[in-house]
Design a protein around this motif. Structure first.
Motif, PDB file in Angstrom:
ATOM      1  N   ASP A   1       1.350   4.816   2.236  1.00 21.95           N
ATOM      2  CA  ASP A   1       0.748   5.543   3.542  1.00 21.95           C
ATOM      3  C   ASP A   1       0.168   6.869   3.409  1.00 21.95           C
ATOM      4  O   ASP A   1       0.442   7.285   2.367  1.00 21.95           O
ATOM      5  CB  ASP A   1       1.942   5.598   4.494  1.00 21.95           C
TER       6      ASP A   1
ATOM      7  N   HIS B   1       1.070  -1.161  -0.034  1.00 19.39           N
ATOM      8  CA  HIS B   1      -0.163   0.273  -0.132  1.00 19.39           C
ATOM      9  C   HIS B   1       1.099   1.516   0.068  1.00 19.39           C
ATOM     10  O   HIS B   1       2.143   0.628  -0.424  1.00 19.39           O
ATOM     11  CB  HIS B   1      -1.160   0.153   1.661  1.00 19.39           C
TER      12      HIS B   1
ATOM     13  N   HIS C   1       4.719  -0.106  -0.751  1.00 17.53           N
ATOM     14  CA  HIS C   1       5.319  -1.091   0.318  1.00 17.53           C
ATOM     15  C   HIS C   1       4.783  -1.453   1.210  1.00 17.53           C
ATOM     16  O   HIS C   1       3.913  -1.714   1.207  1.00 17.53           O
ATOM     17  CB  HIS C   1       6.580   0.269   1.250  1.00 17.53           C
TER      18      HIS C   1
HETATM   19 FE   LIG Z   1       1.807   1.037   5.949  1.00 14.92          FE
END
Ligand SMILES: [Fe+2]
Length: 295
Positions: free
Chosen positions: A129, A127, A268
């Motif tokens: 952030d 995903h 990540h």
């Molecule tokens: Fe994350």
């Protein structure tokens, strides 16, 4: 493939570590009140590390590993050291509407296995952030206070993923370039759903905003099913990233080990972990570019 790029590693020498502890924060400082002013220093080791790490994050690797010897440092000192170092590079920004600037990432392995997201997407939890924030953080930073067994963090370059996705079907890239609803979970005031594309073309490549769970919840909040073309594109993207993850270098965030990455172009996630002998305790910081931080 860019997924084979090695993440450069940097070590903070002990003299620089001492210098980074010269700005103290009270141990009971609330998570939303850590000092966001740049840590100013004439320490040449810190200034050289700052320049090298900024270059690494902007470069092909899209990230940098940083290590400090945690011997003799308690949790708060490790946190203070890395906080000060981060503010020498970037301006920290809140991670939630509640204002936390430094956030404990201490997800229990067992608890997460039962979450909707991981149970709905076996391909991985990769995903971006901060997609629910008014502005996407430029950089994310995780550092370790304690590692579990497994749970290594890994990064994947969006441009490489998009090339592979286009190889499967260029229509997937088109589909992910259209605005889709993200359930913002009250993180943006007055808005339940924010429409934004997963992929945004920039002058340098693609910018990524991807959290499959928030997109599926966004459609649910609007009372509309996820369009089949989008589902197919997300399935293909998850497949491509799961495959890339097998080749991506991963980093175990043990005590004293940190990972900074370009949050706009690096997808990540982490490997599974077990907390049988020790728990996974990390601290997270988000930042935006702050050129004025230069001395
Ligand atoms: Fe994350």
């Amino acid at each position: 493939m860019a997924t084979d790029v090695t993440i450069p590693e940097f070590t903070i020498p002990s003299s620089a570590a001492s210098a980074l502890l010269t700005r103290g924060t009270a141990a009971d400082t609330p998570l939303d009140s850590w000092p966001t002013e740049a840590f100013r220093t004439a320490n040449t080791e810190i200034l050289a590390l700052r320049d090298d790490i900024l270059a690494a994050i902007r470069g092909d690797a899209g990230g940098a590993v940083v290590r400090v010897d945690p011997e003799g440092l308690d949790d708060h000192q490790v946190s203070t050291l890395y906080w000060n170092f981060f503010t020498a590079l970037f301006r920290p920004v809140p991670q939630y509407s509640s204002g936390e600037l430094i956030y404990p990432v201490e997800v229990k392995a067992g608890a997460e296995e039962t979450s909707h997201y991981s149970s709905s997407n076996k391909a991985g939890n990769y995903h971006t952030d901060g997609t629910l924030l008014p502005q996407l953080p430029d950089v994310a930073f995780l550092f370790g206070l304690s590692a579990a067994t497994g749970g290594e963090t890994l990064l994947m370059d969006v441009d490489s993923l998009v090339r592979q996705l286009a190889g499967l079907d260029p229509a997937h890239v088109t589909e992910l370039s259209r605005p889709v609803p993200f359930d913002v979970k009250n993180q943006t005031e007055g808005i339940r759903v924010k429409r934004q594309p997963v992929l945004t073309r920039t002058a340098d490549g693609y910018e990524l905003r991807y959290v499959r769970m928030y997109i599926e919840q966004g459609f649910a909040a609007e009372g509309t099913p996820v369009p089949p073309e989008l589902l197919a594109a997300m399935d293909a993207f998850d497949k491509v990233s799961a495959s890339a993850a097998e080749h991506a270098e991963s980093v175990l965030l043990e005590r004293g080990v940190g990972l900074l990455w370009d949050n706009r172009r690096m997808l990540h996630g982490r490997h599974p972990f077990q907390e049988t002998t020790s728990s996974r305790r990390l601290r997270r910081v988000y930042g935006v570019a702050a050129d004025e931080r230069a001395q």
